[in-house]
Design an enzyme around this catalytic site. Structure first.
Site, PDB file in Angstrom:
ATOM      1  CD  GLU A 136      -2.981  -1.067   2.280  1.00 54.27           C
ATOM      2  OE1 GLU A 136      -2.552  -0.604   3.358  1.00 54.27           O
ATOM      3  OE2 GLU A 136      -4.116  -1.549   2.147  1.00 54.27           O
ATOM      4  CD  GLU A 177       4.252 -21.093  11.727  1.00 53.58           C
ATOM      5  OE1 GLU A 177       4.408 -21.365  12.930  1.00 53.58           O
ATOM      6  OE2 GLU A 177       3.335 -20.371  11.304  1.00 53.58           O
TER       7      GLU A 177
END
Length: 303
Positions: free
Chosen positions: A91, A122
């Site tokens: 963004e 992960e």
């Protein structure tokens, strides 16, 4: 937890994994009371973030220094944390017209894991990604609810080896790694035990948004509280550009439109021109000399 690949059991000691005594009856109450319980827990998140602001300020200063020195900010995360970090980095380009390489997100599992949970990724180290993409000029920001995610910790350890500065955003203050800055978020047990997309994720979102926005402000990507570095890529944003010029200068909209046209659509050049009264060419040169910082450009022209 048990890994589906190798059957290894890892007991995570983190406040986010504990059972919340305030929500033990959440499956027995009415729908509105379920939502009230969740909302009551959510209301504690801003306070947890407020307690970490001094450390977050140190992280912001590291980010500003890195970018001003030609370095970058790297986000590293897995699962919800990685998705939030990826969103924040994405963004910044349309919001502040920031170069796309200023903030780089490394999400465990890559683009596939952004839209589909790939939990086992992960457990692998993020060291290789940092080794390929980071340098000693950079800042690496790890984001993890438990404070122990191997992908994140491995990346931060590798970053230190490279000489980069490190920041760890964690909802667990007890971590197996000593970063340059630890932003510990005391959000406590979740409404649903271990569901860290809830309070932990909300706190991480607030921290990431505040961190990147503050970095952009300190780098001069705003003027006052106006987004003067944004890219006007559609009709709505073109209208916002004219409104920003009007609000910042007090000039009528037709004058703002003329100034923007003379500046070839560059909002900052038009703004400096209108505020200082100098020709567009001088306004552009002052911004070039101050790396696009509007207030610094105005100070230079006034001096």
């Amino acid at each position: 937890m048990i890994s589906p690949r190798n059957g290894v059991v890892v007991h995570v000691e983190s406040p986010t994994e504990q059972r919340n005594p305030r929500t033990t009856d959440i499956d027995r109450v009415s729908t509105i009371d379920v939502l009230r319980m969740i909302n009551e827990e959510d209301r504690t998140v801003p306070s947890a973030v407020a307690e970490a602001l001094p450390e977050l300020a140190r992280a912001v200063d590291l980010g500003v220094t890195a970018i001003m020195s030609g370095g970058r900010v790297h986000y590293v995360g897995a699962g919800t944390s990685g998705r939030l970090a990826t969103l924040d980095a994405a963004e910044l380009v349309p919001t502040f017209n920031a170069p796309s390489d200023w903030f780089v997100a490394h999400h465990a599992g890559g683009s596939e894991a952004l839209v589909r949970a790939v939990e086992e990724v992960e457990d692998s180290s993020g060291a290789a990604q940092i080794r390929r993409h980071a340098t000693g000029k950079d800042v690496v920001v790890g984001v993890t609810a438990s404070g122990r995610t191997p992908f994140v910790i491995g990346a931060l350890q590798e970053a230190q080896t490279l000489g980069a500065r490190t920041v760890l955003v964690s909802n667990n203050a007890s971590v197996p790694f000593t970063p340059d800055v630890l932003v510990a978020l005391n959000t406590g047990p979740e409404a649903i035990a271990g569901s860290t997309r809830m309070k932990a994720g909300s706190a991480q979102k607030l921290v990431l948004t505040s961190f990147s926005t503050a970095v952009m402000i300190k780098l001069g990507r705003t003027y006052s509280n106006l987004m003067v570095s944004m890219r006007a890529t559609n009709a709505k944003l073109r209208g916002r550009t004219i409104r920003i010029l009007h609000e910042a200068t007090g000039q009528p909209e037709n004058a703002c439109e003329r100034a923007l046209a003379e500046a070839s659509g560059d909002l900052k050049v038009a703004l400096v021109h209108l505020l200082s009264g100098v020709p567009t060419e001088r306004a552009a040169a002052a911004l070039e000399d101050t790396k696009g910082h509007v207030r610094n450009a105005l100070d230079r022209l006034a001096g």
